[in-house]
Design an enzyme around this catalytic site. Structure first.
Site, short mmCIF file in Angstrom:
data_model
loop_
_atom_site.label_atom_id
_atom_site.label_comp_id
_atom_site.label_asym_id
_atom_site.label_seq_id
_atom_site.Cartn_x
_atom_site.Cartn_y
_atom_site.Cartn_z
N ASN A 119 26.32 28.95 44.84
CA ASN A 119 27.73 29.00 45.26
C ASN A 119 27.93 28.60 46.72
OD1 ASN A 119 26.59 31.28 46.35
ND2 ASN A 119 27.67 32.71 45.02
N GLN B 250 31.86 47.69 48.56
CA GLN B 250 32.72 46.97 47.61
C GLN B 250 32.70 47.69 46.27
OE1 GLN B 250 32.25 42.49 49.49
NE2 GLN B 250 31.78 42.79 47.37
P1 NAI Z 1 20.31 30.53 53.64
O1 NAI Z 1 19.09 31.37 53.44
O2 NAI Z 1 20.30 29.11 53.17
O3 NAI Z 1 20.68 30.50 55.21
C1 NAI Z 1 20.71 31.63 55.99
C2 NAI Z 1 20.40 31.22 57.43
O4 NAI Z 1 20.65 32.35 58.27
C3 NAI Z 1 18.93 30.82 57.63
O5 NAI Z 1 18.89 29.58 58.30
C4 NAI Z 1 18.36 31.96 58.47
O6 NAI Z 1 17.34 31.53 59.38
C5 NAI Z 1 19.59 32.40 59.23
N1 NAI Z 1 19.53 33.78 59.76
C6 NAI Z 1 18.95 34.88 59.24
N2 NAI Z 1 19.22 35.94 60.01
C7 NAI Z 1 19.96 35.50 61.06
C8 NAI Z 1 20.54 36.13 62.18
N3 NAI Z 1 20.43 37.45 62.40
N4 NAI Z 1 21.24 35.37 63.05
C9 NAI Z 1 21.38 34.04 62.85
N5 NAI Z 1 20.85 33.38 61.80
C10 NAI Z 1 20.15 34.12 60.90
O7 NAI Z 1 21.49 31.35 52.99
P2 NAI Z 1 22.92 30.80 52.50
O8 NAI Z 1 22.84 30.30 51.11
O9 NAI Z 1 23.48 29.92 53.57
O10 NAI Z 1 23.75 32.16 52.44
C11 NAI Z 1 23.93 32.95 53.60
C12 NAI Z 1 24.56 34.27 53.23
O11 NAI Z 1 25.89 34.07 52.79
C13 NAI Z 1 23.89 35.00 52.05
O12 NAI Z 1 22.74 35.71 52.44
C14 NAI Z 1 25.00 35.90 51.57
O13 NAI Z 1 24.95 37.12 52.27
C15 NAI Z 1 26.26 35.14 51.94
N6 NAI Z 1 26.94 34.61 50.75
C16 NAI Z 1 28.24 35.01 50.50
C17 NAI Z 1 28.89 34.60 49.35
C18 NAI Z 1 30.30 34.99 49.07
O14 NAI Z 1 30.75 34.89 47.91
N7 NAI Z 1 31.07 35.41 50.04
C19 NAI Z 1 28.20 33.75 48.34
C20 NAI Z 1 26.91 33.28 48.77
C21 NAI Z 1 26.29 33.74 49.91
#
Ligand code: NAI
Length: 364
Positions: free
Chosen positions: A119, A287
Site C-alpha cells: 500500500n 485505534q
Molecule cells: P520502509 O521500510 O520502506 O521505509 C522506512 C524507512 O524509515 C527506512 O528507510 C528506515 O531506514 C527509516 N527509518 C527507520 N527508523 C527511522 C527513524 N527513527 N527516523 C528516520 N528514519 C527512520 O517502510 P515504508 O513501506 O515506507 O513504510 C513506512 C511506515 O509507514 C510503516 O512502517 C508503517 O508504519 C507506515 N504505513 C502506514 C500506512 C497507512 O495506512 N497509514 C500503510 C503503510 C505503511
C-alpha cells in the site's frame, strides 16, 4: 490449523463493494480457500481486553492475521498465552502492534511477515493530498460552501501554495521516497530527508533531495514536514514538545506513519499555539481512536489546520486487493512448508529479526 483473523466490521458496506476484502464479512477473500484445505478460520473484530474473542482464541491459534487499520494488539502476555503460535501475518505494512522485541528475545519459534509494498503508493498519495488539504486550507473552504456560505477572505487568509516551500520527510523508504518523487512536480524550494540510511546517490539525484543528518536541523528548515518511518523503540514519541520547538513557526506536519511517533498532547498544543499551522494524517494511538482524542478537535487560531481522517490511506480498494493476495501467498508458502517468502516481507524469521526497519537498527 487454526487461523485467527482480526479485521474491522463493515456492516452494510461489505455488500456495497465485494473487493472490500479487509473486513470481517469478506475475510480477505480466503475463507473458502482455507476451509476447503481443512483449516479452521475464526474471523473477529473483537480484539481488545481480556474478554475479547481474540484473547479467547489465542491459546488454540497456530496463525494470527492482523492489520494495522484495526490492530489486534499482540502483546507479550498474549504471545505467552499463545503457546501454539507459529506465524503472525500483517495484511498491510507496519508490525508495531506486535511485541516484536519480545518474540526476538524470547527464543520462541514465531515468524512475523507483512505484505511489504502493498500500500505504499496509496499512502504516498494520501500524504500529498493531506499536504494540499492543509496548505491550501481546503477543509474550512469546503465546509463553508456546504453550509451555504460565501466568504472568500475567511479561508484565503490561511491558504498558500506548495510551490516554493521546503519540504522534509522523516524516513525515506518506500513511502517517503514516493512522496519525494511526487513532490518534484510541485516545484518546491528544496526537498530534504532524514533517515538512518542514505538514499543511493542515483535516487537522491533523481528527486534532487538533500540528506540532513540531524533531525532538529531538518525540521528547522522545513515549511512542511512529513513522517514516513516505522514505529519502533527509537521512533516512539519522536515528535514531541522538544522537537516541535525546533520546527519553523507555522509549519505544517503530516503523519501517515503511526500515531505514536508523535506525542498527541504536544502536537495538539502546537497547533493551538500556532507553532504548527496545521496537522494531518490518518494514524492514531490507540485505534480506534477514543472519542476525546485531542486530534479530533484541535484547531489553529483560524479554526482550521486539522486534516485528520480515520486510518484508511493504506486500505483503499486497490491496496486491499494487493494485501489480500500477499497474505494468501504467505500462507501458501507456510502451509506447503516451502517457506519461500519474499525476503522483503520477513520481519522476524523463526523468532529472529530480519529487517533493519524495526529491531536491527533501532539503537542507531
Ligand atoms: P520502509 O521500510 O520502506 O521505509 C522506512 C524507512 O524509515 C527506512 O528507510 C528506515 O531506514 C527509516 N527509518 C527507520 N527508523 C527511522 C527513524 N527513527 N527516523 C528516520 N528514519 C527512520 O517502510 P515504508 O513501506 O515506507 O513504510 C513506512 C511506515 O509507514 C510503516 O512502517 C508503517 O508504519 C507506515 N504505513 C502506514 C500506512 C497507512 O495506512 N497509514 C500503510 C503503510 C505503511
Amino acid at each position: 490449523m487454526k487461523v485467527v483473523l482480526v479485521l474491522y466490521d463493515a456492516g452494510k458496506h461489505a455488500a456495497d463493494e465485494e473487493r472490500l476484502y479487509g473486513c470481517t464479512e469478506n475475510a480477505l477473500g480466503i475463507k473458502d480457500w482455507l476451509e476447503s484445505a481443512g483449516h479452521t478460520l475464526v474471523v473477529t473484530s473483537d480484539k481488545d481486553g481480556e474478554d475479547s474473542e481474540l484473547e479467547k482464541e489465542i491459546p488454540d491459534a497456530d496463525i494470527i492475521i492482523t492489520t494495522p487499520f484495526h490492530p489486534g494488539y499482540i502483546s507479550k502476555e498474549r504471545i505467552q498465552k499463545g503457546k501454539k503460535l507459529k506465524l503472525l501475518v500483517v495484511a498491510g505494512v507496519g508490525s508495531d502492534h506486535i511485541d516484536l522485541d519480545y518474540i526476538n528475545e524470547s527464543g520462541r519459534d514465531i515468524s512475523v511477515l507483512e505484505v511489504t509494498g502493498s500500500n505504499v503508493v496509496s499512502v504516498a498519495e494520501h500524504v500529498i493530498m493531506t499536504m494540499l488539504v492543509l496548505v491550501r486550507n481546503f477543509v474550512p473552504a469546503h465546509e463553508q460552501v456546504m453550509a451555504g456560505g460565501w466568504e472568500v477572505a475567511a479561508v484565503a487568509k490561511d491558504a498558500f501554495d506548495i510551490e516554493g516551500k521546503t519540504i522534509a520527510t522523516i524516513g525515506a523508504g518506500r513511502i517517503g521516497y514516493r512522496v519525494l518523487e511526487r513532490l518534484v512536480a510541485f516545484n518546491p524550494k528544496e526537498l530534504l530527508y532524514y533517515d538512518y540510511q542514505a538514499l543511493p546517490a542515483e535516487a537522491e539525484a533523481k528527486v534532487n533531495a538533500r540528506r540532513v543528518e540531524d533531525i532538529k536541523e531538518l525540521v528547522a528548515q522545513a515549511d512542511i514536514v512529513t513522517v514516513n518511518c516505522p514505529l519502533h523503540a527509537g521512533s516512539k514519541g519522536l515528535v514531541n514538545a522538544d522537537l516541535l520547538k525546533h520546527f519553523k513557526k507555522g509549519a505544517w506536519l503530516v503523519n501517515t506513519a503511526r500515531g505514536a511517533i508523535c506525542n498527541a498532547a504536544d502536537v495538539a498544543a502546537a497547533v493551538e499555539s500556532g507553532q504548527l499551522r496545521g496537522y494531518g494524517g490518518d494514524v492514531w494511538f490507540p485505534q480506534p481512536a477514543p472519542a476525546d482524542h485531542p486530534w479530533r478537535t484541535m484547531r489553529n487560531k483560524y479554526g482550521a489546520g486539522n486534516a485528520m481522517t480515520p486510518h484508511y490511506s493504506g486500505t483503499v480498494i486497490d491496496a486491499q486487493i494487493r494485501y489480500a493476495q500477499g497474505t494468501k501467498n504467505i500462507l501458501e508458502s507456510f502451509f506447503t512448508q516451502k517457506f519461500d517468502y519474499r525476503p522483503q516481507d520477513i520481519i522476524l524469521l523463526n523468532g529472529k529479526y530480519k529487517t533493519k526497519a524495526y529491531g536491527a537498527d533501532k539503537k542507531v
